[in-house]
Design a protein around this motif. Sequence first.
Motif, mmCIF file in Angstrom:
data_model
loop_
_atom_site.group_PDB
_atom_site.id
_atom_site.type_symbol
_atom_site.label_atom_id
_atom_site.label_comp_id
_atom_site.label_asym_id
_atom_site.label_seq_id
_atom_site.Cartn_x
_atom_site.Cartn_y
_atom_site.Cartn_z
ATOM 1 N N SER A 105 0.827 -1.124 0.052
ATOM 2 C CA SER A 105 0.026 0.077 0.125
ATOM 3 C C SER A 105 1.026 1.122 0.045
ATOM 4 C CB SER A 105 -0.763 -0.130 1.035
ATOM 5 O OG SER A 105 -0.095 0.063 2.425
ATOM 6 N N HIS A 106 0.194 2.397 -0.071
ATOM 7 C CA HIS A 106 0.940 3.773 0.016
ATOM 8 C C HIS A 106 1.194 3.664 1.591
ATOM 9 C CE1 HIS A 106 -0.277 4.800 -3.808
ATOM 10 N NE2 HIS A 106 -1.552 4.633 -3.702
ATOM 11 N N HIS A 107 2.331 4.566 1.957
ATOM 12 C CA HIS A 107 2.651 4.610 3.292
ATOM 13 C C HIS A 107 1.534 5.003 4.173
ATOM 14 C CE1 HIS A 107 4.895 6.400 6.872
ATOM 15 N NE2 HIS A 107 5.217 5.343 7.084
ATOM 16 N N SER A 108 0.729 6.003 3.578
ATOM 17 C CA SER A 108 -0.386 6.714 4.373
ATOM 18 C C SER A 108 -1.364 7.310 3.379
ATOM 19 C CB SER A 108 -0.089 7.669 5.535
ATOM 20 O OG SER A 108 0.874 8.748 4.677
ATOM 21 N N THR A 109 -2.242 8.039 4.012
ATOM 22 C CA THR A 109 -3.151 8.872 3.047
ATOM 23 C C THR A 109 -2.262 10.023 2.373
ATOM 24 O OG1 THR A 109 -3.943 9.690 5.033
ATOM 25 C CG2 THR A 109 -5.377 7.914 3.817
ATOM 26 N N SER A 110 -1.222 10.334 3.159
ATOM 27 C CA SER A 110 -0.557 11.485 2.450
ATOM 28 C C SER A 110 0.731 11.134 1.682
ATOM 29 C CB SER A 110 0.185 12.231 3.771
ATOM 30 O OG SER A 110 -0.802 12.805 4.687
ATOM 31 N N ASP A 111 0.476 9.951 1.247
ATOM 32 C CA ASP A 111 1.852 9.352 0.537
ATOM 33 C C ASP A 111 1.186 8.873 -0.931
ATOM 34 O OD1 ASP A 111 4.192 8.232 -0.406
ATOM 35 O OD2 ASP A 111 3.621 6.378 0.321
ATOM 36 N N ASP A 112 2.040 8.979 -2.156
ATOM 37 C CA ASP A 112 1.516 8.460 -3.327
ATOM 38 C C ASP A 112 2.887 7.589 -3.612
ATOM 39 O OD1 ASP A 112 1.252 7.597 -5.935
ATOM 40 O OD2 ASP A 112 1.273 9.609 -6.700
ATOM 41 N N SER A 113 2.805 6.264 -3.295
ATOM 42 C CA SER A 113 4.109 5.422 -3.481
ATOM 43 C C SER A 113 4.678 5.319 -4.913
ATOM 44 C CB SER A 113 4.045 4.096 -2.675
ATOM 45 O OG SER A 113 2.872 3.386 -3.502
ATOM 46 N N PHE A 114 3.673 5.466 -5.844
ATOM 47 C CA PHE A 114 4.170 5.333 -7.289
ATOM 48 C C PHE A 114 4.993 6.329 -7.794
ATOM 49 C CE2 PHE A 114 -0.306 3.354 -7.147
ATOM 50 C CZ PHE A 114 0.346 1.839 -7.218
ATOM 51 N N ALA A 115 5.193 7.439 -7.073
ATOM 52 C CA ALA A 115 6.195 8.497 -7.269
ATOM 53 C C ALA A 115 7.698 8.045 -6.881
ATOM 54 C CB ALA A 115 6.035 9.976 -6.340
ATOM 55 N N TYR A 116 7.833 6.813 -6.151
ATOM 56 C CA TYR A 116 9.044 6.409 -5.937
ATOM 57 C C TYR A 116 9.100 4.947 -6.172
ATOM 58 C CZ TYR A 116 6.899 5.575 -1.324
ATOM 59 O OH TYR A 116 5.968 5.276 -0.348
#
Length: 333
Positions: free
Chosen positions: A217-228
Amino acid sequence: MAFSRPSSLPAMPTYRVMDSDGVIVDTKHEPSDVSTEEVITWYKNMLTVNIMDVIMFEAQRQGRLSFYMVSAGEEGIAFTISSPLATQLPQATGAAYAMKIQALQNPNTPAGVVACYFGEGAASEGDFHAALNMAATRSCPIVFICRNNGFAISTPTLEQYRGDGIASRGIGYGIDTIRVDGNDIFAVREATKEARRMALENGGRPILIEAMSYRVSHHSTSDDSFAYRARVEVEDWKRRDNPIIRLRKWLENKGAWNEELEQQTRADLRAAILKEFNAAEREKKPPLKDMFTDVYAELTEEQEAQREELRKHLEKYPNEYNINDHEDGLKGL
């Protein structure tokens, strides 16, 4: 004269009980101290966390809550997780030391062990090292359980350390350590159970468990993991292996689970979670004074001043805050 080179040493092995297809890797080591019914309870608990994550993530996007952290891919290690980084590590060691002193002063005190969960990113904080060193030197009855999911927010493990994971740090502090497959709930359970037994031996000692997993998943609702990280990498992990898929395969191999049960259970759990969520939304928020209590037995002068400053601020700008959403409103402050 010879220098030790970490790259020339073998990596610590990873303990597992079943493979990614839900098959026990050693038929002589079939889990025998737990019933199939209890395993189904574990499975339902993991499904609950998984479904709750989806609901809460969507609710945050709808503005119904401010922040949420998901556990997808790590349901076999710690169910839900929290945001503060490493803040609980020294306190956990201190609690374990206190328990040890109490047991020494009163032999009738029941033996106890502290369990402390954290991610591999937290192990980069100074608090981690202070906690492990104190636990080792004071022989505290504590089990450190590290969830190594590959990422500390947006930082992959390759950029966090060059050593052999977090397990090697336990060895460095003189702590008995094991690395387990975090997607294998049987391995996690066995390791934790044995770690607790060992932590109580001879008056107490610390144990470190490094559970290897992957944060899908993304780290949290504040994160877009597909950016990294690549989307295909995440989708591959979702499809290939995670604690829920692996345990479901084991249950299906046992003839204890099927697609009909899966769909009905998911529907029932989703309905139950939504019911609780809707009920919670109708509840009043805690009293405003709770922001200042439960730190010291009595409020300090600074806290009293801060509380008074907040009260005056809210009185000055009553239309800017939903004070009545809290128990007792402004009177509660």
